[in-house]
Scaffold this active site. Structure first.
Site, short mmCIF file in Angstrom:
data_model
loop_
_atom_site.label_atom_id
_atom_site.label_comp_id
_atom_site.label_asym_id
_atom_site.label_seq_id
_atom_site.Cartn_x
_atom_site.Cartn_y
_atom_site.Cartn_z
N LYS A 135 43.37 -10.60 -3.17
CA LYS A 135 43.49 -11.94 -3.77
C LYS A 135 42.13 -12.60 -3.97
O LYS A 135 41.90 -13.25 -4.98
CB LYS A 135 44.48 -12.84 -3.03
N ARG A 190 50.42 -20.83 3.90
CA ARG A 190 50.62 -19.59 4.65
C ARG A 190 51.96 -19.58 5.38
O ARG A 190 52.33 -18.59 6.00
CB ARG A 190 49.55 -19.46 5.73
N ARG A 207 36.11 -3.40 3.53
CA ARG A 207 35.68 -4.68 2.93
C ARG A 207 34.36 -5.16 3.54
O ARG A 207 34.16 -5.14 4.75
CB ARG A 207 36.74 -5.75 3.13
N ARG A 243 33.75 -8.78 8.16
CA ARG A 243 34.43 -9.89 8.85
C ARG A 243 34.92 -9.44 10.22
O ARG A 243 35.37 -8.32 10.39
CB ARG A 243 35.64 -10.35 8.01
N ARG A 245 47.55 -9.79 11.68
CA ARG A 245 47.55 -10.56 10.42
C ARG A 245 48.71 -10.14 9.52
O ARG A 245 49.33 -10.97 8.87
CB ARG A 245 46.21 -10.38 9.69
P1 AMP Z 1 41.85 -15.07 4.74
O1 AMP Z 1 40.40 -15.20 4.42
O2 AMP Z 1 42.74 -15.74 3.72
O3 AMP Z 1 42.25 -13.64 5.02
O4 AMP Z 1 42.08 -15.89 6.10
C1 AMP Z 1 41.43 -15.47 7.30
C2 AMP Z 1 42.01 -16.21 8.49
O5 AMP Z 1 41.81 -17.62 8.33
C3 AMP Z 1 43.51 -16.07 8.72
O6 AMP Z 1 43.85 -14.87 9.40
C4 AMP Z 1 43.80 -17.32 9.55
O7 AMP Z 1 43.35 -17.17 10.88
C5 AMP Z 1 42.90 -18.36 8.88
N1 AMP Z 1 43.59 -19.06 7.77
C6 AMP Z 1 43.28 -19.00 6.45
N2 AMP Z 1 44.11 -19.78 5.72
C7 AMP Z 1 44.96 -20.35 6.60
C8 AMP Z 1 46.06 -21.26 6.48
N3 AMP Z 1 46.46 -21.70 5.29
N4 AMP Z 1 46.71 -21.62 7.62
C9 AMP Z 1 46.32 -21.18 8.82
N5 AMP Z 1 45.31 -20.30 9.02
C10 AMP Z 1 44.63 -19.89 7.92
#
Ligand code: AMP
Length: 218
Positions: free
Chosen positions: A14, A89, A128, A163, A174
């Site tokens: 995404k 989320r 990644r 990351r 996740r």
């Molecule tokens: P992402 O970069 O979208 O994969 O997000 C990485 C991490 O950030 C997730 O595993 C969560 O710990 C946190 N995170 C990102 N977006 C949200 C959200 N909308 N609500 C809660 N935690 C979030």
């Protein structure tokens, strides 16, 4: 142009698709993950909480995300459309997001659900790499997405890093979070007739072609 939202499991592409849309249509890419990673760098109670929660693969508290989303969407550059990536989320966030959109006078727009196999996800997650300066995304397991020089960003010359949550153990949490908390929001958008399902097992360019076909129509 219509606003854009992505729903997808971790590492489904995404962020990469959002980058490609931003490059073509020049609308801001708002990633809660990117914003939270900045907060996680702060040496404060909230910074430490966010860093620990993200590393574990769990979701941070809803309340933290609401304010940052509303503040970000209120900025001038969102007026002509924006891409929201990583939010909502869970169902509570989806309901709150409807309220934030109504308050700001925005429509939900097009919601893209990226469908992808677990095998492809595991390959993407371990490969990644992200630029620490401009957040550009690469993948060393995919020749089309690998950086030209190892560990160096093609776009800005910044250093690439992996990351903390991009390992198989955190991925399992996740992915479980995605299935338990995020998948229920799919129905919320299907009912509103704004959902487009995309087969994301293909190369990034092909996935973009499918998405762009829809975006360019409206
Ligand atoms: P992402 O970069 O979208 O994969 O997000 C990485 C991490 O950030 C997730 O595993 C969560 O710990 C946190 N995170 C990102 N977006 C949200 C959200 N909308 N609500 C809660 N935690 C979030």
């Amino acid at each position: 142009m219509k606003n854009i939202m992505f729903i997808a499991p971790p590492a489904a592409g995404k962020g990469t698709q959002a980058e490609m849309i931003t490059a073509k249509y020049n609308i801001p890419h708002i990633s809660t993950g990117d914003i939270l990673r900045e907060i996680a760098k702060e040496d404060s109670e909230i910074g430490n909480y966010v860093a620990e929660t993200m590393a574990s693969g769990k979701l941070v508290k809803d309340e933290i995300t609401y304010q940052l989303i509303e503040d970000r969407l209120s900025r001038e550059d969102c007026k002509n459309g924006f891409i929201i990536d990583g939010f909502p989320r869970n169902l509570d966030q989806a309901i709150e997001y409807d309220k934030i959109l109504a308050k700001l006078g925005y429509e939900i727009g097009n919601v893209f659900l990226l469908n992808i196999s677990t095998k492809t996800l595991e390959k993407r997650i371990t490969g990644r790499r992200v630029c620490e300066d401009c957040n550009a995304i690469y993948n060393i397991n995919d020749t089309a997405k690998a950086p030209q020089v190892e560990s160096v960003c093609d776009k800005c010359g910044g250093k690439l890093y992996q990351r903390k949550d991009d390992n198989l153990e955190s991925f399992q949490t996740r992915f479980a979070m995605y299935q338990e908390k995020t998948e229920p929001i799919i129905e919320h958008y299907r009912k509103q007739n704004v959902l487009h399902e995309i087969d994301s097992n293909h190369e990034f360019d092909e996935v973009f072609r499918q998405i762009d076909e829809i975006i360019s129509k409206n």
